[in-house]
Scaffold this motif. Structure first.
Motif, PDB file in Angstrom:
ATOM      1  N   ASP A  95     -29.512 -66.607-108.585  1.00 16.43           N
ATOM      2  CA  ASP A  95     -30.670 -66.108-107.594  1.00 16.43           C
ATOM      3  C   ASP A  95     -31.735 -65.146-107.990  1.00 16.43           C
ATOM      4  O   ASP A  95     -32.670 -65.644-107.311  1.00 16.43           O
ATOM      5  CB  ASP A  95     -29.385 -65.046-106.826  1.00 16.43           C
ATOM      6  CG  ASP A  95     -29.470 -64.478-106.164  1.00 16.43           C
ATOM      7  OD1 ASP A  95     -30.574 -64.390-104.674  1.00 16.43           O
ATOM      8  OD2 ASP A  95     -29.400 -62.830-106.242  1.00 16.43           O
ATOM      9  N   ARG A 128     -32.204 -76.208-105.547  1.00 15.60           N
ATOM     10  CA  ARG A 128     -33.557 -75.303-104.823  1.00 15.60           C
ATOM     11  C   ARG A 128     -34.651 -75.952-105.106  1.00 15.60           C
ATOM     12  O   ARG A 128     -34.425 -75.300-106.481  1.00 15.60           O
ATOM     13  CB  ARG A 128     -33.135 -73.677-105.086  1.00 15.60           C
ATOM     14  CG  ARG A 128     -32.192 -72.953-104.544  1.00 15.60           C
ATOM     15  CD  ARG A 128     -32.314 -71.743-104.182  1.00 15.60           C
ATOM     16  NE  ARG A 128     -31.280 -71.284-103.337  1.00 15.60           N
ATOM     17  CZ  ARG A 128     -31.172 -69.893-103.805  1.00 15.60           C
ATOM     18  NH1 ARG A 128     -31.899 -69.120-104.264  1.00 15.60           N
ATOM     19  NH2 ARG A 128     -30.479 -69.707-102.622  1.00 15.60           N
ATOM     20  N   ASP A 166     -35.424 -67.018-106.642  1.00 15.15           N
ATOM     21  CA  ASP A 166     -36.897 -65.673-105.896  1.00 15.15           C
ATOM     22  C   ASP A 166     -38.092 -65.577-106.333  1.00 15.15           C
ATOM     23  O   ASP A 166     -39.100 -65.688-106.037  1.00 15.15           O
ATOM     24  CB  ASP A 166     -36.004 -64.375-105.480  1.00 15.15           C
ATOM     25  CG  ASP A 166     -35.167 -64.400-103.859  1.00 15.15           C
ATOM     26  OD1 ASP A 166     -34.737 -65.013-104.001  1.00 15.15           O
ATOM     27  OD2 ASP A 166     -35.378 -63.009-103.712  1.00 15.15           O
TER      28      ASP A 166
END
Ligand code: IPM
Ligand code: MG
Length: 371
Positions: free
Chosen positions: A245, A107, A249
């Motif tokens: 995770d 990411r 965010d």
């Protein structure tokens, strides 16, 4: 080049953002002489409605038979507030990650000067932020043994990792760091968790193979704080499934909008590309969602195919839209353009039609009407 791409639209805004990526990929194919053959497959709440399963066997087969998977989003409010639901849309994405053995989720967190005002952080803190999170994706608490007692008053989720599971993603992350600023931060909770101590031991054991990479170890609670107070210190962040995770965010606020961020999930076979945002059901069907997370994921798919020039062309087209304020409602709630318009503009730019042949007035016509 000829490639087979599986399309998993999923739920909510999934189909409409993915449709923009397909437009862009078609423009790439035409412009650079490639052939992309798409095959759609069901996943998530959509698949539950149609087949009873969040991940029908046919979907797995279609993905396994493809060179890459473009994924939209899964999730539906009717399941979120029903903890007793036996089938859940999220089983679709978790299942396909496992089936394709996508053990590393990559990411990248990029900040854009024109979006800095959207972040709650001060511009000074955002300058020069450029990091990438390597999140382990097929192990840990997500996939450990789950148990709820018969009377429903006790539940447990097991978190487990093997050395081999840690090594394979750690090698990928180190190699990635070597091509960047040569810094790797392992985020864990080694002061409390056995699994985290295994992560630390395993990473420490391979640092010698990557002596040009500076390695840092950081507890996850501190990392959550450091990402906000001094995000530019990070280059490659390596972490386990659930920590990854959560902090990804968190890191998305650095970019200004969750809608901007892409990801690639890779393993030994077919790789999967998806925006990090969810299904955003409130926006579904309204043509207002930000397609850039999906389009930038398609750029990562092109990278994966070894089509670097094409991937760069897509990223340049994205930059061009941002610089010219062709943005969706999440970025400018007043002067915004529709999801489909952004897709058209990026596809046109890739095809070389802009800025020469597209007139500003024509673009203005496609702008939202604000009352
Ligand atoms: C993500 C999502 C998923 C996850 C959900 C939809 C299961 O939050 O990709 O980050 O937790 O991995
Ligand atoms: Mg998430």
């Amino acid at each position: 080049m000829q490639k087979k791409i599986a399309i998993l639209n999923g739920d909510g805004i999934g189909p409409e953002v993915t449709a923009q990526s397909i437009k862009v990929l078609n423009a790439v194919a035409q412009q650079y002489g490639h052939q992309f053959d798409y095959k759609e497959a069901l996943i998530g709440a959509d698949a539950i409605d149609k087949t009873g399963s969040a991940l029908p066997a046919e979907t797995v087969d279609i993905c396994l038979d493809s060179d890459g998977v473009l994924f939209g989003a899964v999730g539906h409010p009717k399941y979120d507030n029903d903890p007793a639901a036996k089938v859940r849309p999220e089983q679709g994405i978790l299942g396909i990650r496992k089936a394709l053995q996508l053990f590393a989720n990559i990411r990248p967190i990029t900040t854009y000067p024109s979006l800095q005002h959207l972040s709650p952080l001060k511009p000074k803190q955002l300058e020069g932020v450029d990091c990438v999170i390597f999140r382990e994706l097929t192990g840990g608490i997500y996939f450990g043994k789950k148990h709820t007692s018969e009377d429903g008053t006790y539940a447990s989720d097991e978190c487990s990792y093997s050395q081999a599971e840690i090594e394979r993603i750690a090698h990928l992350a180190f190699k990635y760091a070597q091509k960047r600023r040569k810094k790797l931060t392992l985020v864990d909770k080694a002061n409390v968790l056995d699994t985290s101590r295994l992560w630390r031991k395993t990473v420490q054991a391979i640092t010698g193979q990557y002596s040009d990479v500076a390695v840092e170890y950081m507890f996850v609670d501190n990392a959550a704080m450091q990402l906000i107070i001094n995000p530019k210190q990070f280059d490659v962040i390596l972490t386990e499934n659930m920590f990854g995770d959560i902090i990804s965010d968190e890191a998305s606020v650095l970019a200004g909008s969750l809608g901007m961020l892409p990801s690639a999930s890779v393993g030994n076979g077919t790789a999967l590309f998806e925006p990090i945002h969810g299904s955003y059901p409130q926006a579904a069907g309204k043509d207002i969602a930000n397609p850039l997370g999906s389009i930038l994921s398609a750029a990562m798919l092109l990278d994966h195919f070894g089509l670097q020039t094409e991937a760069t062309a897509v990223r340049e087209a994205v930059d061009w839209t941002l610089q010219n304020n062709f943005v969706t409602k999440d970025i400018d709630p007043v002067n915004f353009y529709f999801t489909s318009t952004i897709g058209d503009l990026i596809a046109d730019y890739v095809s070389g039609k802009i800025p020469g042949s597209i007139k500003q007035e024509n673009i203005e016509l496609r702008k939202s009407t604000i009352i």
